[in-house]
Design a protein around this motif. Structure first.
Motif, PDB file in Angstrom:
ATOM      1  N   VAL A  77     -45.887  27.013  36.047  1.00 45.15           N
ATOM      2  CA  VAL A  77     -44.246  28.137  35.584  1.00 45.15           C
ATOM      3  C   VAL A  77     -43.372  27.499  36.262  1.00 45.15           C
ATOM      4  CG1 VAL A  77     -43.246  30.623  35.651  1.00 45.15           C
ATOM      5  CG2 VAL A  77     -46.114  30.100  35.267  1.00 45.15           C
ATOM      6  N   ILE A  78     -41.834  27.971  35.645  1.00 48.72           N
ATOM      7  CA  ILE A  78     -40.560  27.175  36.202  1.00 48.72           C
ATOM      8  C   ILE A  78     -39.762  28.586  37.012  1.00 48.72           C
ATOM      9  CG2 ILE A  78     -38.974  25.180  36.060  1.00 48.72           C
ATOM     10  CD1 ILE A  78     -40.671  24.075  35.765  1.00 48.72           C
ATOM     11  N   GLU A  79     -39.472  28.858  38.010  1.00 51.24           N
ATOM     12  CA  GLU A  79     -38.993  29.266  38.732  1.00 51.24           C
ATOM     13  C   GLU A  79     -37.921  29.019  39.090  1.00 51.24           C
ATOM     14  OE1 GLU A  79     -37.993  33.665  38.646  1.00 51.24           O
ATOM     15  OE2 GLU A  79     -39.639  32.927  37.750  1.00 51.24           O
ATOM     16  N   ASP A  80     -36.937  29.016  39.148  1.00 48.87           N
ATOM     17  CA  ASP A  80     -35.413  28.755  39.716  1.00 48.87           C
ATOM     18  C   ASP A  80     -34.776  26.863  39.861  1.00 48.87           C
ATOM     19  OD1 ASP A  80     -35.139  31.252  40.081  1.00 48.87           O
ATOM     20  OD2 ASP A  80     -35.710  31.419  42.056  1.00 48.87           O
ATOM     21  N   ASP A  81     -35.084  26.634  38.658  1.00 49.00           N
ATOM     22  CA  ASP A  81     -35.695  25.753  38.725  1.00 49.00           C
ATOM     23  C   ASP A  81     -37.019  24.480  39.634  1.00 49.00           C
ATOM     24  OD1 ASP A  81     -33.601  24.843  36.581  1.00 49.00           O
ATOM     25  OD2 ASP A  81     -32.514  24.784  38.533  1.00 49.00           O
ATOM     26  N   LEU A  82     -37.968  25.387  39.788  1.00 43.00           N
ATOM     27  CA  LEU A  82     -39.600  24.590  40.720  1.00 43.00           C
ATOM     28  C   LEU A  82     -40.374  24.747  39.900  1.00 43.00           C
ATOM     29  CD1 LEU A  82     -38.114  25.071  44.386  1.00 43.00           C
ATOM     30  CD2 LEU A  82     -37.300  23.299  43.115  1.00 43.00           C
ATOM     31  N   PRO A  83     -41.427  24.051  39.944  1.00 42.84           N
ATOM     32  CA  PRO A  83     -42.848  23.844  39.069  1.00 42.84           C
ATOM     33  C   PRO A  83     -43.187  24.991  40.140  1.00 42.84           C
ATOM     34  CG  PRO A  83     -42.105  21.946  40.129  1.00 42.84           C
ATOM     35  CD  PRO A  83     -41.041  22.655  39.887  1.00 42.84           C
ATOM     36  N   TRP A  84     -44.593  25.473  39.990  1.00 47.42           N
ATOM     37  CA  TRP A  84     -46.238  26.481  40.538  1.00 47.42           C
ATOM     38  C   TRP A  84     -46.548  25.934  39.482  1.00 47.42           C
ATOM     39  CZ3 TRP A  84     -44.631  30.941  44.159  1.00 47.42           C
ATOM     40  CH2 TRP A  84     -43.455  31.045  44.672  1.00 47.42           C
ATOM     41  N   ILE A  85     -47.998  25.243  40.410  1.00 45.11           N
ATOM     42  CA  ILE A  85     -49.156  25.247  39.462  1.00 45.11           C
ATOM     43  C   ILE A  85     -50.073  26.177  39.405  1.00 45.11           C
ATOM     44  CG2 ILE A  85     -50.765  23.310  38.838  1.00 45.11           C
ATOM     45  CD1 ILE A  85     -48.682  21.575  40.715  1.00 45.11           C
ATOM     46  N   VAL A  86     -50.221  26.307  38.603  1.00 49.02           N
ATOM     47  CA  VAL A  86     -51.490  27.741  38.476  1.00 49.02           C
ATOM     48  C   VAL A  86     -52.371  26.911  37.981  1.00 49.02           C
ATOM     49  CG1 VAL A  86     -52.241  29.722  37.387  1.00 49.02           C
ATOM     50  CG2 VAL A  86     -49.221  29.257  37.397  1.00 49.02           C
ATOM     51  N   MET A  87     -53.903  27.288  39.250  1.00 43.86           N
ATOM     52  CA  MET A  87     -54.701  26.920  38.301  1.00 43.86           C
ATOM     53  C   MET A  87     -56.660  27.862  39.530  1.00 43.86           C
ATOM     54  SD  MET A  87     -53.535  23.507  41.227  1.00 43.86           S
ATOM     55  CE  MET A  87     -53.270  24.457  42.765  1.00 43.86           C
ATOM     56  N   GLU A  88     -57.500  26.724  39.248  1.00 42.26           N
ATOM     57  CA  GLU A  88     -58.523  27.694  39.138  1.00 42.26           C
ATOM     58  C   GLU A  88     -58.649  28.044  40.519  1.00 42.26           C
ATOM     59  OE1 GLU A  88     -63.366  26.027  38.809  1.00 42.26           O
ATOM     60  OE2 GLU A  88     -61.634  25.269  38.581  1.00 42.26           O
ATOM     61  N   LEU A  89     -58.923  28.717  40.895  1.00 48.46           N
ATOM     62  CA  LEU A  89     -59.103  29.668  42.379  1.00 48.46           C
ATOM     63  C   LEU A  89     -61.071  29.386  42.909  1.00 48.46           C
ATOM     64  CD1 LEU A  89     -57.892  30.712  44.451  1.00 48.46           C
ATOM     65  CD2 LEU A  89     -59.056  33.172  44.109  1.00 48.46           C
ATOM     66  N   ILE A  90     -60.588  28.284  44.073  1.00 45.00           N
ATOM     67  CA  ILE A  90     -61.692  28.287  44.495  1.00 45.00           C
ATOM     68  C   ILE A  90     -62.206  28.739  45.292  1.00 45.00           C
ATOM     69  CG2 ILE A  90     -63.542  26.288  45.119  1.00 45.00           C
ATOM     70  CD1 ILE A  90     -62.659  25.942  42.571  1.00 45.00           C
ATOM     71  N   GLU A  91     -63.025  29.322  45.761  1.00 47.06           N
ATOM     72  CA  GLU A  91     -63.299  30.468  46.933  1.00 47.06           C
ATOM     73  C   GLU A  91     -63.989  29.476  47.875  1.00 47.06           C
ATOM     74  OE1 GLU A  91     -62.274  33.744  47.414  1.00 47.06           O
ATOM     75  OE2 GLU A  91     -62.123  34.134  45.100  1.00 47.06           O
ATOM     76  N   GLY A  92     -63.858  29.633  49.091  1.00 42.86           N
ATOM     77  CA  GLY A  92     -64.709  29.271  50.302  1.00 42.86           C
ATOM     78  C   GLY A  92     -63.669  28.878  51.729  1.00 42.86           C
ATOM     79  N   ARG A  93     -64.724  28.194  52.188  1.00 41.62           N
ATOM     80  CA  ARG A  93     -63.578  27.496  53.865  1.00 41.62           C
ATOM     81  C   ARG A  93     -62.416  26.528  52.791  1.00 41.62           C
ATOM     82  NH1 ARG A  93     -68.123  27.817  58.359  1.00 41.62           N
ATOM     83  NH2 ARG A  93     -66.390  27.103  59.011  1.00 41.62           N
ATOM     84  N   SER A  94     -62.081  25.980  53.649  1.00 40.66           N
ATOM     85  CA  SER A  94     -60.586  24.915  53.839  1.00 40.66           C
ATOM     86  C   SER A  94     -61.723  24.158  54.795  1.00 40.66           C
ATOM     87  CB  SER A  94     -59.496  25.126  54.945  1.00 40.66           C
ATOM     88  OG  SER A  94     -59.272  25.525  55.706  1.00 40.66           O
ATOM     89  N   LEU A  95     -61.806  22.277  54.470  1.00 38.21           N
ATOM     90  CA  LEU A  95     -61.745  21.874  55.771  1.00 38.21           C
ATOM     91  C   LEU A  95     -61.491  21.657  57.244  1.00 38.21           C
ATOM     92  CD1 LEU A  95     -63.522  18.959  56.015  1.00 38.21           C
ATOM     93  CD2 LEU A  95     -61.774  18.153  55.404  1.00 38.21           C
ATOM     94  N   ALA A  96     -60.247  22.079  57.313  1.00 39.27           N
ATOM     95  CA  ALA A  96     -60.031  22.605  58.430  1.00 39.27           C
ATOM     96  C   ALA A  96     -60.284  23.175  59.248  1.00 39.27           C
ATOM     97  CB  ALA A  96     -58.989  22.494  58.361  1.00 39.27           C
ATOM     98  N   ASP A  97     -60.624  24.803  58.306  1.00 40.22           N
ATOM     99  CA  ASP A  97     -61.840  25.139  59.182  1.00 40.22           C
ATOM    100  C   ASP A  97     -62.810  25.608  59.552  1.00 40.22           C
ATOM    101  OD1 ASP A  97     -62.368  28.676  59.491  1.00 40.22           O
ATOM    102  OD2 ASP A  97     -63.087  28.631  57.384  1.00 40.22           O
ATOM    103  N   ILE A  98     -63.420  24.735  58.566  1.00 41.13           N
ATOM    104  CA  ILE A  98     -65.038  24.058  58.643  1.00 41.13           C
ATOM    105  C   ILE A  98     -64.489  23.404  60.135  1.00 41.13           C
ATOM    106  CG2 ILE A  98     -66.617  22.175  58.496  1.00 41.13           C
ATOM    107  CD1 ILE A  98     -65.934  23.453  55.257  1.00 41.13           C
ATOM    108  N   LEU A  99     -63.865  22.465  59.993  1.00 37.40           N
ATOM    109  CA  LEU A  99     -63.976  21.374  61.339  1.00 37.40           C
ATOM    110  C   LEU A  99     -63.393  22.350  63.182  1.00 37.40           C
ATOM    111  CD1 LEU A  99     -61.625  18.423  60.355  1.00 37.40           C
ATOM    112  CD2 LEU A  99     -64.487  18.012  60.387  1.00 37.40           C
ATOM    113  N   ASP A 100     -62.504  23.283  62.907  1.00 35.32           N
ATOM    114  CA  ASP A 100     -62.608  24.432  63.686  1.00 35.32           C
ATOM    115  C   ASP A 100     -63.255  25.094  64.485  1.00 35.32           C
ATOM    116  OD1 ASP A 100     -59.294  23.039  63.719  1.00 35.32           O
ATOM    117  OD2 ASP A 100     -58.781  24.874  62.678  1.00 35.32           O
ATOM    118  N   ASN A 101     -64.040  25.199  63.354  1.00 33.99           N
ATOM    119  CA  ASN A 101     -64.974  26.230  63.974  1.00 33.99           C
ATOM    120  C   ASN A 101     -66.479  25.913  63.998  1.00 33.99           C
ATOM    121  OD1 ASN A 101     -63.652  29.220  63.763  1.00 33.99           O
ATOM    122  ND2 ASN A 101     -63.524  28.580  61.762  1.00 33.99           N
ATOM    123  N   ASP A 102     -66.683  24.921  63.457  1.00 29.25           N
ATOM    124  CA  ASP A 102     -67.933  24.122  63.494  1.00 29.25           C
ATOM    125  C   ASP A 102     -68.238  22.620  63.710  1.00 29.25           C
ATOM    126  OD1 ASP A 102     -68.235  26.579  61.629  1.00 29.25           O
ATOM    127  OD2 ASP A 102     -69.075  25.078  59.949  1.00 29.25           O
TER     128      ASP A 102
END
Length: 143
Positions: A77-102
């Motif tokens: 989607v182009i809004e104010d001349d900038l692209p926004w990529i609409v993607m599948e949402l993947i549920e889960g923890r981020s790698l940063a969260d895993i490394l910080d907590n585990d």
């Protein structure tokens, strides 16, 4: 993007060139991820145009791929001349969260270079056999 996508408060993740937001597609009634291109306020216009082109190339390349390990791109989607990529949402923890907590991930010896998906190995087997055959023929030709 009013009326199509409703950005939700809360989770977002900083990524190269921008931020990924959790959102809801109001037409299709599903949660999605949206990658927003973030340009610095003092960004050079030439650098900004290059970043937009790079993000669009990324979206086009990803949209051509189909694999369970790759996020599906639904739209740009182009809004104010900038692209926004609409993607599948993947549920889960981020790698940063895993490394910080585990803590650091444990090494898995012997796994490097192997196909995690047996179907991938089966698809590559004919090419490997053909390559081995060429190597054998080339070896015999030199003698």
């Amino acid at each position: 993007m009013p009326g199509v996508i409703a950005l939700r408060n809360g989770r977002s993740a900083a990524v190269e060139m921008g931020v990924v937001w959790r959102a809801h597609d109001e037409y299709l009634h599903r949660d999605v991820a949206i990658k927003e291109l973030r340009l610095g306020e003092s960004a050079d216009p030439a650098d900004s145009a290059a970043a937009v082109r790079r993000m669009l190339r990324e979206a086009r390349a990803a949209a051509k791929l189909r694999h369970p390990g790759i996020v599906t791109v639904h739209d740009v989607v182009i809004e104010d001349d900038l692209p926004w990529i609409v993607m599948e949402l993947i549920e889960g923890r981020s790698l940063a969260d895993i490394l910080d907590n585990d803590g650091p991930l444990a090494a898995r010896p012997g796994r490097a270079g192997r196909d995690p998906d047996p179907a991938c190995a089966r698809r590559r087997a004919p090419a490997r056999r053909a390559a081995q055959g060429r190597q054998t023929r080339q070896h015999h030709a030199r003698r």
